[in-house]
Design an enzyme around this catalytic site. Structure first.
Site, PDB file in Angstrom:
ATOM      1  N   GLU A  85       2.513   4.986  -4.036  1.00 34.19           N
ATOM      2  CA  GLU A  85       2.450   5.900  -5.208  1.00 34.19           C
ATOM      3  C   GLU A  85       3.769   6.643  -5.412  1.00 34.19           C
ATOM      4  O   GLU A  85       4.066   6.973  -6.563  1.00 34.19           O
ATOM      5  CB  GLU A  85       1.295   6.883  -5.026  1.00 34.19           C
ATOM      6  CG  GLU A  85      -0.083   6.239  -5.147  1.00 34.19           C
ATOM      7  CD  GLU A  85      -0.421   5.292  -3.994  1.00 34.19           C
ATOM      8  OE1 GLU A  85      -0.007   5.598  -2.864  1.00 34.19           O
ATOM      9  OE2 GLU A  85      -1.057   4.263  -4.244  1.00 34.19           O
ATOM     10  N   ASP A 129      -9.011   3.574  -2.281  1.00 37.46           N
ATOM     11  CA  ASP A 129     -10.023   3.992  -1.303  1.00 37.46           C
ATOM     12  C   ASP A 129     -11.301   4.504  -1.961  1.00 37.46           C
ATOM     13  O   ASP A 129     -11.481   5.712  -2.141  1.00 37.46           O
ATOM     14  CB  ASP A 129      -9.429   5.059  -0.376  1.00 37.46           C
ATOM     15  CG  ASP A 129      -8.272   4.506   0.433  1.00 37.46           C
ATOM     16  OD1 ASP A 129      -8.114   3.267   0.468  1.00 37.46           O
ATOM     17  OD2 ASP A 129      -7.529   5.304   1.017  1.00 37.46           O
ATOM     18  N   ASP A 136       0.846  -1.197   0.000  1.00 38.85           N
ATOM     19  CA  ASP A 136       0.000   0.000   0.000  1.00 38.85           C
ATOM     20  C   ASP A 136       0.880   1.245   0.000  1.00 38.85           C
ATOM     21  O   ASP A 136       2.095   1.165   0.185  1.00 38.85           O
ATOM     22  CB  ASP A 136      -0.898  -0.057   1.247  1.00 38.85           C
ATOM     23  CG  ASP A 136      -1.993   0.998   1.206  1.00 38.85           C
ATOM     24  OD1 ASP A 136      -2.312   1.485   0.109  1.00 38.85           O
ATOM     25  OD2 ASP A 136      -2.526   1.327   2.287  1.00 38.85           O
TER      26      ASP A 136
HETATM   27  C1  GLC Z   1      -4.860   3.394   2.786  1.00 37.57           C
HETATM   28  C2  GLC Z   1      -5.317   2.147   2.039  1.00 37.57           C
HETATM   29  C3  GLC Z   1      -6.364   1.428   2.857  1.00 37.57           C
HETATM   30  C4  GLC Z   1      -5.790   1.089   4.233  1.00 37.57           C
HETATM   31  C5  GLC Z   1      -5.283   2.349   4.921  1.00 37.57           C
HETATM   32  C6  GLC Z   1      -4.564   2.047   6.221  1.00 37.57           C
HETATM   33  O1  GLC Z   1      -5.899   4.294   2.886  1.00 37.57           O
HETATM   34  O2  GLC Z   1      -5.790   2.455   0.774  1.00 37.57           O
HETATM   35  O3  GLC Z   1      -6.781   0.267   2.200  1.00 37.57           O
HETATM   36  O4  GLC Z   1      -6.754   0.461   5.012  1.00 37.57           O
HETATM   37  O5  GLC Z   1      -4.385   3.039   4.078  1.00 37.57           O
HETATM   38  O6  GLC Z   1      -3.483   1.219   6.023  1.00 37.57           O
END
Ligand code: GLC
Length: 757
Positions: free
Chosen positions: A402, A472, A399
């Site tokens: 980017e 998200d 995650d």
């Molecule tokens: C970001 C991710 C989400 C995750 C959050 C906390 O917003 O896109 O899926 O739950 O971070 O890690």
């Protein structure tokens, strides 16, 4: 002919020039051209070439230069504008008019006082590639995860991976992924593909300011693009895939159901394990979000919460549930923290003005690993491998890659030293997520395992290394409806294992929304219910009996179709044909199909049309050519017509092509090899049909050595013939059950048989 135009050929690279510049046309194979003034670097964007020797004729005529090959005639005119005819008909054209870009210049400050925001549209580019649009009917598909309808025409997008959790909609120019691939449809049934191979920021303006042209603009990318030519979307897509690399073949277990929420603690995880068992709900993974870490330090576990993650994982595994842990790139700045110390010492972080660069993510001050450096990537692979082995986790969820940054964007000049010299942030930004997943995927491959990796950020070539989800979203009906076009487009772009957060991540879901969401994403290869912390609970049992009952029914249905989805994935991996396809993909000259955003072809035999709007209990379904049978009611429908079909809350639209054979598994709650011993063959009404079924161990890379079985099932209205085409794997099957009408014909498994229906 204008005397100033010149043409020379060097092998299959044709160079045309006038007095000011030159352009090159490289004919890589019959369906793949590269047109460039200067090539973009391929140090980091790694492409594959299937070169083919082609017979090429060049002609200099009064109208310009002609280059003839296969069914195509390329014409180069003054200004070095290129156009292509296919079988004598206009097929592709660089725009040769004046490409005026409309600019809004009025003072906006008054609107800003009220909080209105306006994104400045870039208008001056070093490189601008102008492509002609032929007609108002031209459609433009592609560009990955953008939150829009299938046809992206009239909008503008920016390839710049962006972490933005506000509610995405069709005017969002950038999301998490940069996939510079367009599939263009014009003149009814003509299609071509276009890929822009630069990792630098670029703009795709798809006719927003003019009906006559679209353009790709970039400050740092070169005038350089690939054209995929062909007869239909399938052929074009295969050519695109051959360039970017085949989609990842994941462990079969990944096709199961995933349950997640940002903030699950150990106790809540136990509760999920128990409740799924108690409520007879299929599940294959629970995701562990950032909360499992110690102070959000990557590769650590919060011992107060998970004193022994390994034994927790083993206990869950006994119940058929794997654990997937989140991994962010940002490494907390903290002396004495092993991962930090090691990377700091080895110079494994990005630098800025001679110092290791610091920004902020979850742990506070953090540094960014330089995955572009082989040694650093090797270290990440090693610690990922150790982490997986130590804690017995089944997958890694990448995650914030980017990369996200809470303290302003990374400056363009943040430096990433690679083997071949330094690369700066503006070049690596869109590739950062990919290089992270490459290092992580390797941790699995080195253990002879298929990568169970998910990523949020991606570039076009990332499809070969990781699965993806679309970031998200929110608990909005518009996001549920939009998820179908999003997943289909990701599939068109070679990302087969893709999905969205079921129920919606941000905001509060409702019972009806959750039910319709799990229905609508029933066939997404990545199927995960995930929510943000502090939002309303949305586990299958969080609402009432009815919600639970329907959710269970849908998950069980999904699990029945696992072998069919797995076959389609294997085919996608091998041939490039996507699993979840828009209708036009298989029916490219049927005008009705071109803008259907809420129906999906799944594999070769199934058309899926779920309810995606609040309050609807019936919906219109367009069925393309052929005869289609409603999977639930068994009612038959003739194609090329639209029907109003009843779909009460506990039903969705599944239509099977007449004559199809579909492999199913029954009574599965987890995808475990031992339990896959009975193969069901669902035989739909109708005449002749053929189906290829694939079987392997579902988890290792042994399939690359040919260790798999391939079966062919041929059916007529009278009989069904089963034969084994390839057999190198010791089959799990003990029994075969033919499901035909109301009948169930059971027989011990054997590699060849014929059976009367
Ligand atoms: C970001 C991710 C989400 C995750 C959050 C906390 O917003 O896109 O899926 O739950 O971070 O890690």
């Amino acid at each position: 002919m204008d005397e100033k135009l010149k043409v020379t050929a060097n092998g299959q690279v044709i160079t045309v020039s006038d007095q000011t510049e030159e352009k090159h046309i490289e004919i890589i194979n019959t369906g793949l051209l590269r047109i460039y003034k200067k090539k973009n670097s391929e140090q980091l964007v790694k492409l594959h070439y299937e070169r083919e020797q082609i017979n090429i004729i060049t002609q200099e005529t009064n109208e310009g230069i002609y280059i003839l090959f296969h069914d195509y005639r390329i014409r180069v005119k003054d200004g070095l504008h290129i156009s292509i005819e296919k079988n004598g008909k206009e097929y592709f054209k660089e725009y040769d008019g004046d490409a005026v870009i409309y600019e809004m210049k009025k003072d906006f400050s008054l609107a800003e006082l009220e909080g209105h925001k306006r994104e400045e549209t870039e208008v001056d580019f070093k490189t601008q590639i102008n492509i002609a649009l032929f007609d108002k009917e031209d459609k433009i598909y592609g560009l990955g995860d953008k939150a829009a309808q299938l046809n992206r025409r009239d909008y503008e997008y920016v390839s710049w991976n962006t972490d933005d959790p506000t509610a995405h909609n069709e005017t969002y120019r950038s999301l998490y992924k940069s996939i510079n691939y367009l599939l263009v449809n014009h003149h009814g049934s003509e299609y071509y593909g276009l890929f822009y191979p630069s990792s630098y920021k670029c703009i795709f303006n798809l006719g927003k300011y003019s009906d006559r042209f679209m353009y790709i603009g970039s400050e740092k990318g070169e005038y350089d693009y690939f054209l995929m030519l062909g007869e239909d979307p399938a052929q074009i897509t295969k050519r695109y895939v051959s360039l970017v690399g085949n989609t990842l073949f994941v462990p079969r277990k990944m096709l199961g159901y995933h349950q997640s929420r940002w903030s699950y603690n150990a106790e809540e995880m136990e509760e999920i394990r128990e409740k799924f068992k108690e409520y007879d709900l299929p599940i294959d993974y629970i995701h562990m979000d950032i909360d499992y870490m110690d102070a959000y330090k990557v590769y650590t576990v919060k011992k107060s919460e998970f004193p022994d993650l390994k034994s927790t994982a083993e206990r869950f595994e006994k119940d058929g549930i794997g654990l997937i842990t989140i991994l962010d790139p940002g490494v907390k700045v903290e002396d004495g923290y092993e991962v930090y110390d090691h990377l700091k010492e080895m110079g494994g972080f990005a630098t800025y003005q001679g110092e290791q660069y610091i920004n902020q993510v979850w742990p506070g001050d953090s540094k960014y690993p330089n995955y572009f450096d082989e040694k650093t990537a090797g270290y990440i692979t090693q610690i990922t491998k150790d982490f997986i082995a130590e804690n017995k986790v089944g997958g890694i969820w990448c995650d914030m890659n980017e990369p996200a940054s809470f303290n302003g964007p990374l400056p363009d000049q943040v430096a990433f030293m690679g083997e071949d010299g330094v690369h700066y942030h503006d070049e690596v930004h869109n590739l950062y997520g990919e290089y992270m997943t490459r290092a992580v995927a390797k941790a699995f491959e080195e253990e002879n395992k298929r990568p169970a990796v998910i990523t949020r950020a991606a570039f076009a070539t990332t499809s070969a290394f990781s699965t993806t989800w679309n970031g998200d979203n929110q608990s909005l009906w518009a996001h549920l409806e939009g998820s179908l076009a999003q997943v289909m487009t990701m599939n068109l772009c070679n990302f087969a294992v893709n999905g969205v957060d079921i129920g919606g991540f941000g905001n509060e879901t409702t019972k009806e929304l959750l039910v319709r969401w799990v229905e609508a994403n029933l066939f997404s290869l990545f199927l995960r219910n995930h929510a943000a912390m502090n939002t309303r609970l949305q586990e299958p049992y969080a609402f009432d009996e009815e919600t639970l009952r329907i959710y269970r029914k849908m998950l069980k249905l999904r699990y029945e179709f696992i072998p069919y989805l797995y076959d389609a994935l294997e085919k996608a991996h091998r041939t490039g044909i996507p699993v979840q396809r828009p209708l036009f993909f298989d029916y490219p000259s049927d005008e009705e199909t071109k803008q259907i955003n809420d129906e999906v072809l799944i594999g070769d035999s199934l058309l899926f049309a779920p309810v995606v709007r609040q309050g609807e209990t019936k919906r219109m379904v367009y069925l393309p050519q052929g005869t289609w049978i409603d999977y639930f009611t068994k009612k038959e429908y003739e194609g090329e017509q639209t029907y109003l079909i009843d779909m009460p809350l506990d039903s969705t639209g599944i239509f099977i092509k007449a004559g199809s054979v579909i492999p199913l598994y029954k009574n599965l709650l987890h995808i475990e090899k031992e339990k896959l011993d009975t193969l069901y063959l669902y035989i739909e009404k109708g005449g002749n049909g053929e189906y290829i079924h694939y079987e392997d161990d579902g988890e290792s890379l042994d399939y690359q050595k040919g260790i798999y079985n391939r079966y062919k099932i041929t059916r007529t209205s009278k009989e069904i013939a089963f034969e084994t085409l390839e057999e190198n794997y010791v089959s799990n099957y003990k029994e075969i059950v033919l499901l035909y009408g109301d009948r169930e014909l059971k027989r011990p498994f054997c590699t060849e048989f014929v059976c009367e229906l």
